[in-house]
Structure formats: C-alpha cells, structure tokens
Design a protein around this motif. Structure first.
Motif, mmCIF file in Angstrom:
data_model
loop_
_atom_site.group_PDB
_atom_site.id
_atom_site.type_symbol
_atom_site.label_atom_id
_atom_site.label_comp_id
_atom_site.label_asym_id
_atom_site.label_seq_id
_atom_site.Cartn_x
_atom_site.Cartn_y
_atom_site.Cartn_z
ATOM 1 N N THR A 136 0.849 -1.186 0.000
ATOM 2 C CA THR A 136 0.000 0.000 0.000
ATOM 3 C C THR A 136 0.884 1.235 0.000
ATOM 4 O O THR A 136 1.844 1.314 0.778
ATOM 5 C CB THR A 136 -0.905 0.025 1.246
ATOM 6 O OG1 THR A 136 -1.694 -1.172 1.281
ATOM 7 C CG2 THR A 136 -1.830 1.232 1.227
ATOM 8 N N GLY A 137 0.578 2.176 -0.886
ATOM 9 C CA GLY A 137 1.388 3.382 -0.998
ATOM 10 C C GLY A 137 0.716 4.590 -0.376
ATOM 11 O O GLY A 137 -0.472 4.583 -0.071
ATOM 12 N N GLN A 138 1.512 5.624 -0.205
ATOM 13 C CA GLN A 138 0.999 6.911 0.264
ATOM 14 C C GLN A 138 1.819 8.015 -0.389
ATOM 15 O O GLN A 138 2.968 7.791 -0.782
ATOM 16 C CB GLN A 138 1.089 7.019 1.786
ATOM 17 C CG GLN A 138 2.515 6.998 2.328
ATOM 18 C CD GLN A 138 2.544 7.053 3.842
ATOM 19 O OE1 GLN A 138 1.517 6.972 4.492
ATOM 20 N NE2 GLN A 138 3.730 7.214 4.411
ATOM 21 N N TYR A 150 2.192 12.293 -7.546
ATOM 22 C CA TYR A 150 1.973 10.846 -7.442
ATOM 23 C C TYR A 150 3.251 10.068 -7.115
ATOM 24 O O TYR A 150 3.282 8.841 -7.245
ATOM 25 C CB TYR A 150 1.344 10.304 -8.728
ATOM 26 C CG TYR A 150 -0.074 10.787 -8.935
ATOM 27 C CD1 TYR A 150 -1.130 10.215 -8.236
ATOM 28 C CD2 TYR A 150 -0.337 11.834 -9.806
ATOM 29 C CE1 TYR A 150 -2.430 10.666 -8.415
ATOM 30 C CE2 TYR A 150 -1.632 12.305 -9.998
ATOM 31 C CZ TYR A 150 -2.672 11.708 -9.292
ATOM 32 O OH TYR A 150 -3.954 12.173 -9.474
ATOM 33 N N GLY A 152 5.420 8.384 -4.414
ATOM 34 C CA GLY A 152 4.980 7.877 -3.123
ATOM 35 C C GLY A 152 6.026 7.111 -2.348
ATOM 36 O O GLY A 152 7.138 6.875 -2.820
ATOM 37 N N ARG A 155 3.435 2.664 2.540
ATOM 38 C CA ARG A 155 2.661 2.875 3.756
ATOM 39 C C ARG A 155 2.549 1.594 4.565
ATOM 40 O O ARG A 155 2.695 1.594 5.782
ATOM 41 C CB ARG A 155 1.260 3.386 3.392
ATOM 42 C CG ARG A 155 0.333 3.563 4.595
ATOM 43 C CD ARG A 155 -1.027 4.069 4.168
ATOM 44 N NE ARG A 155 -1.909 4.253 5.318
ATOM 45 C CZ ARG A 155 -3.145 4.725 5.237
ATOM 46 N NH1 ARG A 155 -3.651 5.075 4.060
ATOM 47 N NH2 ARG A 155 -3.877 4.868 6.319
ATOM 48 N N SER A 180 -3.311 3.158 -3.026
ATOM 49 C CA SER A 180 -3.649 3.675 -1.708
ATOM 50 C C SER A 180 -5.082 3.332 -1.362
ATOM 51 O O SER A 180 -5.875 2.951 -2.243
ATOM 52 C CB SER A 180 -3.467 5.201 -1.683
ATOM 53 O OG SER A 180 -4.512 5.826 -2.419
ATOM 54 N N THR A 182 -7.402 5.235 -0.919
ATOM 55 C CA THR A 182 -8.310 6.148 -1.611
ATOM 56 C C THR A 182 -8.498 5.773 -3.076
ATOM 57 O O THR A 182 -9.241 6.421 -3.797
ATOM 58 C CB THR A 182 -7.776 7.586 -1.538
ATOM 59 O OG1 THR A 182 -6.501 7.648 -2.194
ATOM 60 C CG2 THR A 182 -7.634 8.032 -0.093
ATOM 61 N N GLU A 184 -6.029 5.756 -5.338
ATOM 62 C CA GLU A 184 -4.976 6.333 -6.169
ATOM 63 C C GLU A 184 -3.789 5.369 -6.241
ATOM 64 O O GLU A 184 -3.625 4.496 -5.386
ATOM 65 C CB GLU A 184 -4.523 7.668 -5.597
ATOM 66 C CG GLU A 184 -5.610 8.739 -5.566
ATOM 67 C CD GLU A 184 -5.156 9.986 -4.836
ATOM 68 O OE1 GLU A 184 -5.066 11.042 -5.470
ATOM 69 O OE2 GLU A 184 -4.897 9.874 -3.616
ATOM 70 N N PHE A 186 0.450 5.256 -6.542
ATOM 71 C CA PHE A 186 1.646 6.070 -6.370
ATOM 72 C C PHE A 186 2.874 5.337 -6.899
ATOM 73 O O PHE A 186 2.973 4.110 -6.832
ATOM 74 C CB PHE A 186 1.828 6.434 -4.897
ATOM 75 C CG PHE A 186 0.759 7.364 -4.390
ATOM 76 C CD1 PHE A 186 0.839 8.722 -4.630
ATOM 77 C CD2 PHE A 186 -0.347 6.863 -3.707
ATOM 78 C CE1 PHE A 186 -0.154 9.580 -4.188
ATOM 79 C CE2 PHE A 186 -1.343 7.700 -3.264
ATOM 80 C CZ PHE A 186 -1.256 9.071 -3.514
#
Length: 439
Positions: A136-138, A150, A152, A155, A180, A182, A184, A186
């Motif tokens: 999972t990215g942020q 974008y 990242g 996460r 992510s 949300t 999106e 990254f």
C-alpha cells in the motif's frame, strides 16, 4: 556401464554447495532489481537461477523497477523527467507512463519465469508467479516546496498475504506501484519497496542487483563485507560509488538494523552472480550485516574486570587456558568483545604469528547467550580484522568445540602445521585439536 568420464570438479563442487543448500532451505529471500537488469543480456539466465533457488526450497519475493522503461515512455510522449531528492516528480501524465512501463516489465518478467522448454534449466519447472496488492502506498507530499504529486512511499506491506503465498511454494512478484486506500496509485522507489517488504516479512536475505560489482573503495577494489555502521560512514562521502549503489546502500543500512539478516549487493551484468554470491564462500559482491559498535567492539583496559568474570568459569572447566590478569592487561588490544545491554557477554582474540598467519583464541560466550549467534559474530569479527592485516590463514586450538569450527569452514590439521612460534608453545597435556581456515 556408462562411458561418461568421471568429472572430479563437478562432484567436488556439488559437495561444496551442499551446506548452503541445507542452510537455505525454507529461508526467505527478497531479490530486487531495476529495469536495467531486465534489459541486460543475462536477464534470461537470471530467470534460470531464480528457478533453481525455488527448486531448492527457498521462498522468493522478487521486486522490480522500471526506471529506463519509464524514461523511454516519457521521451516518446515528449515529457521531461524531473527528479527531486532522488524521487521522480510524478504528475498525472508521468504516472500514465509509469503504469505503462511497469506493466510491460512485469509481464516480461512473468514470461521469463514461465519458460519450460526442453534442454533448458527451466525444463520440468512448475513455477507459479503471484502478484497482487501486497504493498500500500501513500504520497510523499510536498518536499522543499515541490509537490511530488503521485510520487509515493510505502505505507504498509501485507506480510501475512505474502507469507501465505510463499508457504504455497509460489514466487511473489512485486513492482514499484503502490495503490492507496483512496484508490490512487503512487510511483514508489523500487529499492525502498524491497526494503519495506524484506523488513515486513522478516527476510533472511535482501539481494540488490546493481550496476556495479558491489561496494568498492576509492581505488575501485571490491569490499566484500561491511557492517551497517561502516556503510553509514561511507555514505558521508563515497562520491566514487555508482548511482545504484548510492541509492541502495541507505536501504541496506535500514534493513539490517530492523531485522533483515543480510543484504547483498551484486552485479546484474555478471552471469551467475546470484548463485556465486549465495553458494560460494567468497561470493562476488558485497554483503552488509547489522553488527554495530553498540553491540561489538574492540576491548579496552576498562573492560578487563568484566572480561575476567566472563572467562573465569570456562577456565575452571578447562575449556579455556588460564590467562592471569597481568597477561590480559598486556594483551587487551588483541580482544574483541560482544555486549548485550552494555554487558560483556562474549569475547575473542586475534594473535598474529607471522605475516600471513594468525590465531583465533579465547572465543567465549556466556552460557545464557550461546543461542543468540554471538559466537559466530565474534568469529567473523576476528576474520575481518585478520583480513585487514593481510592474514591469509587463521588457526584455532580447541578441546571442546571442534565440530562447531568445522561447520564454519575450519579444517582439521596437526601440530606440525602450526606456525613455528605457536608450535613451540603447544601444550601437549591439553591435546587441543588444531584447525585452520583460509581467508
């Protein structure tokens, strides 16, 4: 009866790698490589070697990047590559290029790992390659006033999901994209993604394939082993290091300090480098380990009282030769010590007997800490000290731990094989076993 000639070298080589095969079975390795490695002439043979590792029972996670492929996508669309602090500034148009390039490279790697043609190392292989949203990215956010958009960072890593797939015998293939919560996506740095995965799944090894043979000194000579502290010191300068090495070394330091057993840096431009690094004593690249000055260091005069308290019980049992305090005071510079929570729990000494020969002596670890691997760390510390002095052969005398040393590369010898100075001092009443190791 077969007419095939007996290949002595093949047999001896096969026997030599058996200890590594036994040691690595069931272990977890993360292998990370950029897009240049995928484009190299040895990409196909790298797939063969990955297949071999899986066949030997090693649990593998592959993490790939796609930097040159992304650059090509950007050029085709007449877009500029913009970097800040080593991260690609990734707007919506650049992200489209990232997704196209990463997807293409992923499929290319998957295809290479799916080969099964007869008369190739992949024949009869049944490799299953599994991808998924394990990372999972942020967003990085704004750096120095620059909106990274974008671009990242990692996460979270789904360690449970990855380990479940590894437990089924699958290869987990991950890329440098991080969706992510949300929805999106990254753009992650491959080296950071590999570091995060290795730490999360408690990998035994993290291997980076690089544009260099490994870490080199100013003269261009390969450094075969470094501690995380030594790497951190090197990074304060090291302007001669290759771009890959400069990116991967900070990740190597963090990984070894947060639970990854070893980090290896090897070249993707050398055929078979992965196998040679893992299955030969000397390897072909650089290995980074955690050992830090907080845990292991050279002894000082202030340590003598604690050192005596450590070795006295073993002297009384006859495991170690008695060393009077006066002798320890004179020879304290020969000792390295292991500390746990500031307490000395192990020691070892190096005595030089000639220009190329030295002795590993007084290797001792407190009874409560013998299952922690401190003895092996101290042995390796002495070996590194010996190499820096130009020592070619290390000897050890022991009455109780012959097999322990044999398992770590020492070979049984005789008193006559000892350096003259040590041979004259040999105690025939103790009848210590004599072992040697070529450095």
């Amino acid at each position: 009866m077969s007419d095939t000639p007996y290949d002595e070298h093949f047999v001896s080589w096969f026997r030599a790698v058996t200890p590594y095969i036994n040691a690595f079975r069931g272990k977890t390795f993360v292998i990370a490589f950029g897009g240049k490695a995928v484009e190299s002439e040895f990409a196909k043979t790298l797939a063969y070697d990955v297949n071999l590792l899986v066949s030997l029972g090693i649990r593998l996670v592959l993490v790939h990047g796609a930097r040159p492929q992304i650059e090509e996508e950007l050029r085709e669309k007449s877009l500029e590559s913009i970097y800040h602090r080593g991260y690609r500034v990734t707007d919506a148009e650049a992200l489209d290029c990232v997704l196209d390039a990463v997807g293409s490279v992923y499929l290319e790697i998957e295809a290479m790992l799916s080969q099964g043609l007869p008369n190739t190392p992949m024949a009869n292989s049944r490799i299953r390659v599994i991808g998924g949203n394990f990372i999972t990215g942020q967003p990085i956010g704004v750096l120095d006033g620059i909106d990274m958009q974008y671009a990242g960072k990692v996460r979270k890593v789904d360690a449970e999901g990855i380990n479940a797939q590894l437990g089924l015998g699958n290869i987990v293939l991950l890329n440098c994209e991080g969706p992510s919560p949300t929805g999106e996506i990254f753009n992650l740095q491959m080296e950071e993604a590999a570091e995060a995965v290795a730490v999360a799944i408690k990998a035994d090894k993290l291997v980076y394939l690089t544009d260099s043979q490994g870490v080199t000194d100013k003269a261009g000579e390969l450094i075969d082993a470094m501690t995380s502290d030594e790497v951190a010191e090197l990074l304060s300068g090291g302007e001669w290091l290759s771009p890959d090495i400069r990116r991967y070394l900070p990740c190597s330091v963090r990984a070894t300090r947060t639970g990854v057993g070893r980090v290896h840096l090897i070249s993707y431009e050398q055929d078979g480098a992965l196998l040679r690094e893992l299955f030969t004593h000397d390897g072909v690249g650089t290995v980074v380990t955690r050992e830090s000055l907080e845990n292991i260091r050279e002894a000082k005069p202030d340590d003598i009282a604690a050192l005596i308290a450590l070795i006295e019980p073993m002297e009384e049992e006859g495991i170690l030769v008695h060393r009077p305090r006066e002798l320890l005071e004179r020879e304290i510079e020969h000792f390295s010590i292991m500390l746990h929570d500031g307490i000395i729990v192990g020691c070892a000494a190096l005595y030089r007997h000639s220009d190329e020969e030295a002795e590993l002596a007084c290797l001792a670890v407190s009874h409560e800490h013998r299952e922690w691997g401190y003895g092996e760390q101290l042995m390796k510390r002495i070996e590194r000290r010996a190499r820096k002095l130009g020592i070619k052969r290390l000897c050890v005398l022991t009455t109780r731990t012959e097999h322990w040393f044999v398992e770590r590369g020492f070979k049984l010898g005789t008193v006559d094989d000892l350096p003259a100075q040590k041979r004259d001092m040999y105690n025939y009443q103790r009848r210590s076993k004599v072992l040697f190791k070529t450095l």
